[in-house]
Design an enzyme around this catalytic site. Structure first.
Site, mmCIF file in Angstrom:
data_model
loop_
_atom_site.group_PDB
_atom_site.id
_atom_site.type_symbol
_atom_site.label_atom_id
_atom_site.label_comp_id
_atom_site.label_asym_id
_atom_site.label_seq_id
_atom_site.Cartn_x
_atom_site.Cartn_y
_atom_site.Cartn_z
ATOM 1 N N GLY A 10 1.173 -1.124 0.182
ATOM 2 C CA GLY A 10 0.324 0.316 0.578
ATOM 3 C C GLY A 10 0.276 1.036 -0.395
ATOM 4 O O GLY A 10 0.570 2.146 0.353
ATOM 5 N N GLY A 13 -0.592 4.793 -1.209
ATOM 6 C CA GLY A 13 -1.089 4.968 -0.576
ATOM 7 C C GLY A 13 -1.469 6.454 0.186
ATOM 8 O O GLY A 13 -0.056 6.935 0.079
ATOM 9 N N ALA A 86 -5.353 -2.608 1.458
ATOM 10 C CA ALA A 86 -6.915 -2.107 2.200
ATOM 11 C C ALA A 86 -7.092 -1.751 1.046
ATOM 12 O O ALA A 86 -7.183 -1.008 1.059
ATOM 13 C CB ALA A 86 -6.821 -2.424 3.321
ATOM 14 N N SER A 88 -10.027 0.354 2.375
ATOM 15 C CA SER A 88 -9.970 1.295 2.682
ATOM 16 C C SER A 88 -11.088 2.511 3.038
ATOM 17 O O SER A 88 -11.119 2.548 3.595
ATOM 18 C CB SER A 88 -8.853 2.032 3.230
ATOM 19 O OG SER A 88 -8.272 2.877 2.560
ATOM 20 N N SER A 129 -7.987 0.157 11.980
ATOM 21 C CA SER A 129 -8.629 1.287 12.102
ATOM 22 C C SER A 129 -9.540 0.990 13.437
ATOM 23 O O SER A 129 -10.223 0.054 13.869
ATOM 24 C CB SER A 129 -9.839 1.155 11.005
ATOM 25 O OG SER A 129 -10.333 1.941 10.872
ATOM 26 N N GLU A 131 -12.864 1.776 13.060
ATOM 27 C CA GLU A 131 -14.225 1.305 12.689
ATOM 28 C C GLU A 131 -14.057 0.020 12.821
ATOM 29 O O GLU A 131 -15.384 -0.226 12.593
ATOM 30 C CB GLU A 131 -13.951 1.197 10.650
ATOM 31 C CG GLU A 131 -14.145 2.247 9.460
ATOM 32 C CD GLU A 131 -15.387 3.494 10.270
ATOM 33 O OE1 GLU A 131 -16.659 2.594 10.804
ATOM 34 O OE2 GLU A 131 -15.635 4.722 10.123
ATOM 35 N N TYR A 153 -15.855 -3.870 5.693
ATOM 36 C CA TYR A 153 -14.801 -2.785 5.947
ATOM 37 C C TYR A 153 -14.022 -2.841 7.445
ATOM 38 O O TYR A 153 -12.884 -3.686 7.652
ATOM 39 C CB TYR A 153 -14.347 -1.277 5.618
ATOM 40 C CG TYR A 153 -13.116 -1.280 6.130
ATOM 41 C CD1 TYR A 153 -12.088 -1.551 5.645
ATOM 42 C CD2 TYR A 153 -13.284 -0.545 6.712
ATOM 43 C CE1 TYR A 153 -10.783 -0.972 5.612
ATOM 44 C CE2 TYR A 153 -11.602 0.607 7.573
ATOM 45 C CZ TYR A 153 -10.655 -0.104 6.871
ATOM 46 O OH TYR A 153 -8.991 0.381 7.204
ATOM 47 N N HIS A 183 -6.981 9.492 10.584
ATOM 48 C CA HIS A 183 -6.454 10.327 9.488
ATOM 49 C C HIS A 183 -6.483 10.656 8.234
ATOM 50 O O HIS A 183 -5.888 9.896 7.367
ATOM 51 C CB HIS A 183 -4.672 9.936 10.294
ATOM 52 C CG HIS A 183 -4.658 8.193 9.743
ATOM 53 N ND1 HIS A 183 -5.477 7.562 10.263
ATOM 54 C CD2 HIS A 183 -3.802 7.458 8.684
ATOM 55 C CE1 HIS A 183 -5.552 6.250 9.194
ATOM 56 N NE2 HIS A 183 -4.056 6.396 8.803
#
Length: 329
Positions: A10, A13, A86, A88, A129, A131, A153, A183
């Site tokens: 990743g 990103g 991911a 995301s 996360s 989440e 997710y 973030h």
């Protein structure tokens, strides 16, 4: 003394680019795991990495394939592995649950399994996360708060987090999980609500847009700066023993507050431009996320540097500058 080798999945990103910069500054050899299409279209797909691309080692592959993961890890033999790759974007996970679950859970499993087989001494970081907390029983949320995810997710991140912990406990690997709250930065993808807001402000100011469509304005999040959070990732892998940490600011603000602050940066009244769009509401909303980073402060010596107002100011300024450049001003 040989340089440390770090592998970042990743890397293209937001977080990957900031982490790569940090590790380069600390004299690491930095390897990035990227899809082959990224190498074929670097101007767009590697845009966040362009300022320091010549200092990176990019390896083509897919975290969806164990054979691909195995090949890259066998080649790099990293000292540290930061697994950031991911799907995301939470809203997208409701549209395509299958690919979200498949990519996020299998990707984590493949990386852990390959590391265990090839370089079991490698330190592993898993990007969890907030989440994962979902409809949390308590506010603020800590490392011991029960996970109650409200999206595929969030579910996939919980599975990855438990996989990481299992490899640590069952196989003695140095496997650490970061539970990172929201973030953001000027490098955030345009599909995320914060960047959607700040880019809309810039376009409205430039006269190329007339409105901003959003869903739930009352959802509250704990927003920090990605640059601060990747530093926390690095700190986690420098500890004597692996552990899990919440990374947050300890402050929560609603989407409405973010909108008001962003428009306020350029002297505009958001009420004139905001459109409530019911299509943008989540099927299962998470109303408030607020992190307690006291463990990270105590053990890692970490604390956020950029606060809410500074984050909004930086993002709006960057998008306004980009809009002026695009307009040839």
């Amino acid at each position: 003394m040989a340089k440390k080798r770090a592998l970042i999945t990743g890397i293209t990103g937001q977080d990957g680019s900031y982490l790569a910069e940090l590790l380069l500054a600390k004299d690491y050899e930095v390897y990035g795991f990227v899809r082959r299409v990224a190498l074929e279209d670097p101007e767009h797909r590697l845009s966040r990495l362009l300022p320091f691309l010549d200092r990176l080692h990019l390896k083509a592959g897919s975290v969806d394939s164990y054979a691909s993961v195995h090949e890259v890890i066998a080649d790099v033999k990293p000292d540290e592995c930061y697994h950031l790759a991911a799907q995301s974007f939470v809203s997208y996970s409701f549209d395509d649950e299958f690919s979200t679950l498949n990519a996020n859970i299998n990707g984590t499993h493949f990386v852990l399994a390959a590391l265990r087989r090839l370089v079991p001494q490698c330190k592993f970081y898993f990007a969890g996360s907030s989440e994962m907390f979902g409809a949390a029983d308590e506010v603020p949320q800590t490392e011991t708060t029960r996970f109650q995810p409200r999206s595929s997710y969030g579910i996939s991140r919980v599975a990855g987090f438990h996989l990481t912990r299992n490899y640590r406990e069952a196989y003695g690997m140095y496997a650490t999980g970061g539970i990172l709250f929201n973030h953001e930065s000027p490098r955030r993808g345009f599909e995320f609500v914060t960047r959607k807001i700040t880019s809309a402000v810039a376009r409205i100011l430039a006269g190329t847009a007339t409105e901003l469509r959003l869903g739930n304005l009352e959802a509250k999040r704990d927003w920090g700066h990605a640059r601060d959070y990747v530093y926390a990732m690095w700190l986690m892998l420098q500890q004597p023993e692996p552990d899990d940490f919440v990374i947050a600011t300890g402050e929560t603000h609603s989407v409405r507050e973010f909108v008001e602050a962003a428009f306020g940066e350029v002297g505009l009244d958001y009420h004139k431009y905001l459109v409530d769009d019911s299509r943008l509401y989540r099927p299962a909303e998470v109303n408030i996320l607020l992190g307690d980073y006291s463990k990270a402060k105590r053990v890692l010596g970490w604390a956020p540097v950029v606060r809410f107002e500074g984050l909004v100011k930086e993002m709006v300024a960057a998008d306004c500058a980009a809009a002026r450049k695009a307009a040839g001003l």
